[in-house]
Design an enzyme around this catalytic site. Sequence first.
Site, PDB file in Angstrom:
ATOM      1  N   ARG A 177       0.866  -1.186   0.000  1.00  0.00           N
ATOM      2  CA  ARG A 177       0.000   0.000   0.000  1.00  0.00           C
ATOM      3  C   ARG A 177       0.895   1.227   0.000  1.00  0.00           C
ATOM      4  NH1 ARG A 177      -3.844   1.017   3.901  1.00  0.00           N
ATOM      5  NH2 ARG A 177      -4.953   2.169   2.288  1.00  0.00           N
ATOM      6  N   SER A 178       0.510   2.235  -0.751  1.00  0.00           N
ATOM      7  CA  SER A 178       1.386   3.387  -0.980  1.00  0.00           C
ATOM      8  C   SER A 178       1.752   4.129   0.295  1.00  0.00           C
ATOM      9  CB  SER A 178       0.770   4.342  -2.000  1.00  0.00           C
ATOM     10  OG  SER A 178      -0.357   4.990  -1.463  1.00  0.00           O
ATOM     11  N   THR A 179       0.889   4.129   1.290  1.00  0.00           N
ATOM     12  CA  THR A 179       1.211   4.790   2.561  1.00  0.00           C
ATOM     13  C   THR A 179       2.487   4.208   3.158  1.00  0.00           C
ATOM     14  OG1 THR A 179      -1.111   5.246   2.983  1.00  0.00           O
ATOM     15  CG2 THR A 179       0.357   5.268   4.893  1.00  0.00           C
ATOM     16  N   ARG A 197       5.581   5.048   1.046  1.00  0.00           N
ATOM     17  CA  ARG A 197       6.005   6.429   1.298  1.00  0.00           C
ATOM     18  C   ARG A 197       6.798   6.552   2.588  1.00  0.00           C
ATOM     19  NH1 ARG A 197       1.133  10.030  -1.223  1.00  0.00           N
ATOM     20  NH2 ARG A 197       0.587   8.504  -2.797  1.00  0.00           N
ATOM     21  N   GLU A 234       7.977 -10.850   1.697  1.00  0.00           N
ATOM     22  CA  GLU A 234       9.194 -10.255   2.245  1.00  0.00           C
ATOM     23  C   GLU A 234       8.996  -8.750   2.342  1.00  0.00           C
ATOM     24  OE1 GLU A 234      13.934  -9.571   1.409  1.00  0.00           O
ATOM     25  OE2 GLU A 234      12.657 -10.272  -0.223  1.00  0.00           O
ATOM     26  N   GLN A 238      -0.406 -22.881   2.735  1.00  0.00           N
ATOM     27  CA  GLN A 238       0.395 -22.358   3.849  1.00  0.00           C
ATOM     28  C   GLN A 238      -0.452 -21.527   4.807  1.00  0.00           C
ATOM     29  OE1 GLN A 238       3.578 -20.117   2.054  1.00  0.00           O
ATOM     30  NE2 GLN A 238       2.276 -18.386   1.533  1.00  0.00           N
TER      31      GLN A 238
END
EC number: 3.5.4.13
Length: 184
Positions: A97-99, A102, A123, A162
């Site tokens: 997610r871009s938050t 950033r 990862e 998994q």
Amino acid sequence: MILSDRDLKYYLEKSWIKIQPLREDTIRENGVDLRVGNEIARFKKTDKIFDPDNPDPSFFQTEKGEEFIIQPYEHVLLTTEEYIELNNDVMAFVNLRSTFARLGLFIPPTIVDAGFKGQVTIEVVGSSFPVKLKRSTRFIHLIFARTLTPVEYPYQGKYQGQKGVTLPKFNSQISSFYYQHQSI
């Protein structure tokens, strides 16, 4: 074809994509947000050589909890809270997610193959400063795509089913499924 929010709701209704638990804010405009699970595995710092032919789980330290501090430039494996199942004609691209991007966190390009079932292990590489991740925080964004036809060999690999954070699996642990279906 990338699936929109309407497509995703339809696919979920038909059980062509399954997500458990599914929350109201999970479905976004063109994808699905998945949340931080309750387990991570930290890569231990060592001068010891990792041998894929003789994997040693002591290179990792697994932790369970409600929150985790990702140290600067630290590499960790993180699991999602959700368990997903994809139909044989649906795959997904995993994005941070871009938050969080950033903040300087990073995940490598990752694909969820058609036919996959399980929690997603991803990862995460730390930023230049410590970052706290709390369980159930929306963290990764899956963009789903429909293949033109169902895949001939749906995912049946070593990570199928998994649950929890899953450490890397190598040669002696790899299913021969992939090699049985290669053209000569």
